[in-house]
Design an enzyme around this catalytic site. Structure first.
Site, PDB file in Angstrom:
ATOM      1  N   CYS A 142       0.816  -1.207   0.000  1.00 15.62           N
ATOM      2  CA  CYS A 142       0.000   0.000   0.000  1.00 15.62           C
ATOM      3  C   CYS A 142       0.860   1.272   0.000  1.00 15.62           C
ATOM      4  O   CYS A 142       1.601   1.495  -0.937  1.00 15.62           O
ATOM      5  CB  CYS A 142      -1.003  -0.029   1.151  1.00 15.62           C
ATOM      6  N   LYS A 163     -12.135   8.141  -1.796  1.00 19.89           N
ATOM      7  CA  LYS A 163     -11.384   6.991  -1.302  1.00 19.89           C
ATOM      8  C   LYS A 163     -11.688   5.744  -2.132  1.00 19.89           C
ATOM      9  O   LYS A 163     -12.848   5.423  -2.386  1.00 19.89           O
ATOM     10  CB  LYS A 163     -11.742   6.750   0.172  1.00 19.89           C
ATOM     11  N   SER A 192      -7.967   0.197   0.301  1.00 27.98           N
ATOM     12  CA  SER A 192      -8.443   1.279   1.171  1.00 27.98           C
ATOM     13  C   SER A 192      -7.407   2.389   1.117  1.00 27.98           C
ATOM     14  O   SER A 192      -6.446   2.397   1.874  1.00 27.98           O
ATOM     15  CB  SER A 192      -8.629   0.773   2.602  1.00 27.98           C
ATOM     16  N   HIS A 235      -4.456  -4.511  -0.068  1.00 29.01           N
ATOM     17  CA  HIS A 235      -4.271  -5.097   1.261  1.00 29.01           C
ATOM     18  C   HIS A 235      -4.752  -6.543   1.268  1.00 29.01           C
ATOM     19  O   HIS A 235      -5.756  -6.884   1.903  1.00 29.01           O
ATOM     20  CB  HIS A 235      -5.045  -4.292   2.310  1.00 29.01           C
ATOM     21  N   GLU A 237      -3.589  -8.817   2.867  1.00 27.90           N
ATOM     22  CA  GLU A 237      -3.443  -9.367   4.215  1.00 27.90           C
ATOM     23  C   GLU A 237      -4.636  -9.062   5.119  1.00 27.90           C
ATOM     24  O   GLU A 237      -4.719  -9.603   6.234  1.00 27.90           O
ATOM     25  CB  GLU A 237      -2.162  -8.829   4.861  1.00 27.90           C
ATOM     26  N   ARG A 249     -15.933   3.117  11.637  1.00 27.04           N
ATOM     27  CA  ARG A 249     -15.090   4.118  12.308  1.00 27.04           C
ATOM     28  C   ARG A 249     -15.279   5.482  11.659  1.00 27.04           C
ATOM     29  O   ARG A 249     -15.468   6.490  12.350  1.00 27.04           O
ATOM     30  CB  ARG A 249     -13.627   3.685  12.217  1.00 27.04           C
TER      31      ARG A 249
END
Length: 311
Positions: A142, A163, A192, A235, A237, A249
């Protein structure tokens, strides 16, 4: 994989609850094997979460791996207990003379800041340069992928209008590369991020090879030095609930955020996520460890300094 970890690392107990096999350093010491030495430069704010995500994937191999965690010396983590950082993390100064078979550099929540304005940019550049003479193969993830491409090759990053958030379909451009062994023709990866790198900049640099991209998410994987460096913009992972946690969030903070694409069942945030990247993620890390770390690293680890590019 017999993954050698410090005995009280929280990831051990968390992954045992998922029935994933890891062993602590005491048990690993009874195996007469030269383990692979891998260092993780963890730049993510939630250190324990990232540790667990990476250990989960590194555990899916018969190779024994000894894992170290590195931190930026001048940066204090606000989201991880000081005691955890003191027990499990090392400053670069303490390992700068060591050699590692593999290295992973994580993303960081600084992508909307110019590289030169990141407070630890100079230290990070030094670590990047050190890796070229002290590590067999490095995986940049990333923001770290953007930072590595900028530092080594001058590749710029660009702000996105909104985003890039969700799970996106990707294609393999060169299926004969060992990193893609076992991959399907199409595979999914979580993203992200607020910035991107662009295909047209990558293909202008002869030392870079574009290996995978997405119609919706753009460049995904870039390779240099024959596999001694991989730059990955997504990502893979991430655990199943990471995007969900990020979404709620931001909602609770009143930040502008769209529903993550291709993630919640029926696009309903009250329903569980549909996980479709787990198989690819395991293959990615297993193939990297096997073909670009284990198969290429010298038995005498200090001979890494004499390695050329992987052919």
């Amino acid at each position: 994989m017999p993954l050698k970890l410090q005995k009280h690392l929280p990831a051990i107990e968390l992954l045992k609850q998922e029935h994933i096999f890891v062993m602590d350093s005491l048990r690993a010491s009874t195996q007469d094997i030269r383990p692979l030495h891998v260092v993780v430069l963890n730049l993510m704010p939630l250190k324990i979460t990232t540790e667990t995500d990476l250990v989960r994937l590194l555990s899916n191999s018969p190779l024994q791996v000894e894992l170290d965690f590195m931190k930026i010396k001048g940066h204090e983590s606000k989201n991880t207990p000081v005691e955890h950082m003191r027990e499990f993390y090392k400053d670069f100064d303490l390992i700068s003379r060591d050699y590692y078979d593999g290295m992973i550099v994580t993303g960081a929540p600084v992508e909307q800041i110019a590289f030169e304005d990141v407070t630890y940019w100079d230290e990070l550049r030094g670590i990047f340069d050190w890796s070229r003479t002290h590590v067999t193969s490095t995986l940049y993830i990333c923001w770290a992928a953007q930072a590595g491409l900028y530092h080594f090759y001058g590749i710029p990053k660009y702000d996105l209008p909104e985003k890039k958030f969700g799970v996106f379909k990707h294609t393999v451009l060169d299926p004969h590369r060992p990193i893609f062994r076992g991959f399907d023709d199409e595979f999914y990866v979580p993203h992200s991020r607020h910035t991107e790198i662009r295909r047209e900049d990558i293909v202008k640099v002869p030392e870079l090879t574009l290996l995978s991209e997405s119609e919706r998410a753009g460049v995904y994987m870039v390779m240099s030095r024959g596999g001694r460096e991989f730059f990955i913009t997504g990502h893979s992972e991430y655990s199943p609930n990471t995007l969900r946690d990020e979404y709620f969030r931001d909602i609770h903070k009143g930040l502008p955020i769209n529903l993550p694409e291709n993630y919640f069942m029926f696009d309903d945030p009250l329903k569980p996520p549909l996980v479709r990247w787990r198989g690819h993620a395991n293959l990615l890390f297993t193939n990297w460890l096997n073909y670009y770390v284990y198969q290429e690293t010298p038995f005498n680890i200090e001979d890494i300094k004499n390695l050329g590019d992987i052919c």
